[in-house]
Write a protein that holds these residues in place. Structure first.
Motif, PDB file in Angstrom:
ATOM      1  N   GLU B  76      -5.480   3.697  -5.428  1.00 46.78           N
ATOM      2  CA  GLU B  76      -5.904   2.348  -5.832  1.00 46.78           C
ATOM      3  C   GLU B  76      -4.786   1.335  -5.591  1.00 46.78           C
ATOM      4  O   GLU B  76      -5.044   0.186  -5.213  1.00 46.78           O
ATOM      5  N   PHE B  77      -3.541   1.783  -5.794  1.00 44.81           N
ATOM      6  CA  PHE B  77      -2.391   0.907  -5.560  1.00 44.81           C
ATOM      7  C   PHE B  77      -2.366   0.413  -4.109  1.00 44.81           C
ATOM      8  O   PHE B  77      -2.211  -0.783  -3.844  1.00 44.81           O
ATOM      9  N   TYR B  78      -2.564   1.335  -3.164  1.00 46.54           N
ATOM     10  CA  TYR B  78      -2.492   0.937  -1.754  1.00 46.54           C
ATOM     11  C   TYR B  78      -3.758   0.204  -1.300  1.00 46.54           C
ATOM     12  O   TYR B  78      -3.689  -0.664  -0.434  1.00 46.54           O
ATOM     13  N   LYS B  80      -5.355  -1.880  -3.104  1.00 44.97           N
ATOM     14  CA  LYS B  80      -5.120  -3.264  -3.543  1.00 44.97           C
ATOM     15  C   LYS B  80      -4.046  -3.926  -2.699  1.00 44.97           C
ATOM     16  O   LYS B  80      -4.201  -5.055  -2.247  1.00 44.97           O
ATOM     17  N   GLY B  81      -2.939  -3.218  -2.476  1.00 42.05           N
ATOM     18  CA  GLY B  81      -1.837  -3.807  -1.713  1.00 42.05           C
ATOM     19  C   GLY B  81      -2.224  -4.097  -0.279  1.00 42.05           C
ATOM     20  O   GLY B  81      -1.980  -5.201   0.229  1.00 42.05           O
ATOM     21  N   GLY B  83      -5.089  -4.574   0.834  1.00 44.14           N
ATOM     22  CA  GLY B  83      -6.183  -5.532   0.889  1.00 44.14           C
ATOM     23  C   GLY B  83      -5.808  -6.936   0.416  1.00 44.14           C
ATOM     24  O   GLY B  83      -6.650  -7.828   0.392  1.00 44.14           O
ATOM     25  N   THR B  84      -4.542  -7.105   0.034  1.00 43.71           N
ATOM     26  CA  THR B  84      -4.105  -8.415  -0.461  1.00 43.71           C
ATOM     27  C   THR B  84      -3.475  -9.226   0.669  1.00 43.71           C
ATOM     28  O   THR B  84      -2.492  -8.777   1.280  1.00 43.71           O
ATOM     29  N   ASN B 123      -8.560   3.518 -15.547  1.00 43.83           N
ATOM     30  CA  ASN B 123      -8.313   2.145 -15.106  1.00 43.83           C
ATOM     31  C   ASN B 123      -6.809   1.904 -15.070  1.00 43.83           C
ATOM     32  O   ASN B 123      -6.083   2.331 -15.972  1.00 43.83           O
ATOM     33  N   ASP B 125      -3.215  -0.487 -14.393  1.00 40.76           N
ATOM     34  CA  ASP B 125      -2.540  -1.783 -14.488  1.00 40.76           C
ATOM     35  C   ASP B 125      -1.236  -1.652 -13.716  1.00 40.76           C
ATOM     36  O   ASP B 125      -0.253  -1.120 -14.239  1.00 40.76           O
ATOM     37  N   PHE B 136       1.609  -7.624  -6.670  1.00 43.78           N
ATOM     38  CA  PHE B 136       0.726  -7.896  -5.533  1.00 43.78           C
ATOM     39  C   PHE B 136       0.937  -9.287  -4.935  1.00 43.78           C
ATOM     40  O   PHE B 136       0.112  -9.770  -4.147  1.00 43.78           O
TER      41      PHE B 136
END
Lengths: 237, 264
Positions: B76-78, B80-81, B83-84, B123, B125, B136
């Motif tokens: 999930e970290f990557y 998000k990263g 995709g930012t 979930n 954070d 991010f």
């Protein structure tokens, strides 16, 4: 026959704590004095008499065999980087020299650790054959380093399930990730800012690195080792 | 910023923080089931809920779910990263895209292995309760968190290898080792990036002593006792070199304390 062997080693592992303790002691009691002893690997000695390869080194069986297998590979890697640092390719940058020196030291430490841990069970120093490597060429050195590091990862990954003693498995785990760090660094030097550090050429579609059995690894590195090495008695399951 | 303090403070105010990890919840469920169903029913239950390709012990299922939780976190970290917009410079995108691809593959692989036994994704954070507030929006912070997650992954898998030594778990041991070395490749390249970008000057692809931040990720990596022998000074090499040559494991408890920082 094969099944009997598997069964007996299972018993040895699970119901013979004395034997297990002894195995651990052989590591603990390994004389540190032997660590000071130098392991001389003659690199690039093309003119050696053929009789120096006359006898075959048998890695042995069981966990000792696997540890000797690792020791053989670490001898090869250490000898390679000793030569890389001793005869730097033209144009080697300071940063590159620092990196090769660090990797050399890690491999020497691995090599000498196994020698000390194996003590009297250790195989002798192996003679290497680096005639296929052009140490004056950056491409040859980095290309060979990539092969050696990736091979080290494949070897340790494939040897893990052959190890009976948890303490030895942990040690193999401690070393294999350092080899993987080396592999990624070397690949990063070959193709910076790319996916090559963990490229699709070596990582499969499940995101897994490779794992190869000792027989395949020994065949792959045989051209680089002048001494004949036999893994015929290594565990296969 | 002292991560140790943040974690211990967290534990004071949120005593059941570990329980919020799906891993623990699922293990409790598993234990409860084990007590209620007969000894004959348990193996049948396991066999029917794990992909038929794998015959694994309950201990191995625990390890796989623990690994899955870490892979959920990384994946999930990557996602998000990667995709930012305007976070990762164009020159560095291939590296993080490749890492992200592998984490997605690891999640899929573990989900397939576990089948119905897989824990749910918690979930997350990624600001670490504010410790990495700009994770991010600031590439340096993103890269720092990335290397910490990868090094944690390496140490976490290593710590579980010994729990996968049963005969029926051997295929899983090999798969775990094959993921373990990929995490180490990731860690190496991100650490090198931290140096070349000047984010953490001097940091190498390998871990020196117990240097690094968050400190909990690198605790104990300065160990020099290998196989029961203190090898500090072996081959005439420095303690720094000796500790670089061996990556140390983390216990499940140590890893969960680190992971807890990133739980929403």
């Amino acid at each position: 026959m094969k099944k009997m062997n598997v069964g007996s080693s299972e018993i040895e592992h699970t119901v013979d704590p004395v034997k297990s303790v002894n195995r651990r002691n052989f590591l603990r009691n390994a004389g540190l004095a032997t660590m000071a002893g130098t392991v001389v690997l003659a690199a690039c000695s093309d003119d050696d008499a053929p009789d120096s390869t006359g006898s075959t080194v048998d890695l042995g069986s069981g966990d000792v065999g696997i540890l000797n297998y690792a020791y053989a590979l670490e001898q090869l890697e250490a000898a390679f980087y000793i030569q890389v640092v001793a005869t730097p390719f033209s144009g080697m940058t300071d940063a590159e020299k620092t990196l090769f020196t660090e990797i050399r030291d890690h491999e020497i430490i691995h090599r000498d650790f196994f020698k000390a841990a194996l003590s009297t069970n250790a195989i002798p120093a192996l003679e290497v054959n680096f005639s296929a490597i052009d140490f004056s060429s950056r491409a040859s050195v980095l290309g060979t380093a990539k092969v050696f590091e990736d091979t080290g990862v494949l070897a340790y990954n494939g040897a893990g399930k052959l190890i009976k003693e948890p303490a030895y498995l942990l040690i193999a785990g401690k070393i294999v990730s350092v080899e993987a760090r080396h592999a990624a660094a070397i690949r990063d030097m070959l193709m910076p800012n790319s996916a090559f550090f963990a490229g699709d050429d070596i990582i499969d579609n499940n995101g897994l690195d490779g794992a190869k059995k000792p027989a395949d690894i020994l065949a792959a590195v045989a051209p680089f080792i002048k001494t004949k090495v036999s893994g015929a008695n290594l565990p296969t399951a | 910023m002292n991560i140790f303090n943040i974690i211990s403070e967290l534990e004071k105010v949120d005593a059941d923080v570990h329980e919020r990890l799906g891993y623990y919840s699922r293990r409790s469920l598993f234990n409860t089931l084990g007590k209620k169903v007969s000894a004959f029913a348990v193996p049948a239950l396991v066999a029917s809920s794990i992909s038929k390709a794998y015959a694994a012990t309950p201990a191995a299922i625990d390890v796989l779910n623990y690994a899955l939780t870490l892979e959920y976190l990384e994946n999930e970290f990557y996602i998000k990263g990667n995709g930012t917009a305007n976070l990762i410079p164009a020159t560095d995108k291939p590296v993080f895209a490749q890492i992200g691809k592998h984490e997605t593959q690891h999640v899929a692989f573990l989900l397939a292995a576990l089948g119905a036994k897989a824990v749910a994704k918690p979930n997350f954070d990624f600001t670490g309760k504010g410790a990495f507030a700009d994770v991010f929006t600031n590439f340096k912070t993103f890269a720092v968190v990335s290397h910490a997650l990868e090094d944690t992954g390496v140490r976490a898998y290593k710590g579980q290898a010994g729990n996968l030594m049963a005969t029926e778990d051997k295929p899983l041991l090999e798969y775990a080792l094959q993921i373990h070395s990929v995490e180490a490749r990731h860690a190496s390249v991100v650490r090198r990036l931290l140096n070349t970008k000047g984010f953490v000057p001097g940091v190498k692809g390998w871990i020196t002593l117990n240097e690094g931040s968050p400190a909990a990720v690198y605790a104990g990596d300065d160990n020099t006792i290998q196989g029961g022998v203190n090898i500090d000074g072996i081959s005439g090499k420095s303690k720094a070199a000796v500790t670089e040559a061996f990556d140390e494991p983390l216990t499940k408890e140590q890893v969960l304390a680190i992971a807890t920082l990133f739980l929403a």
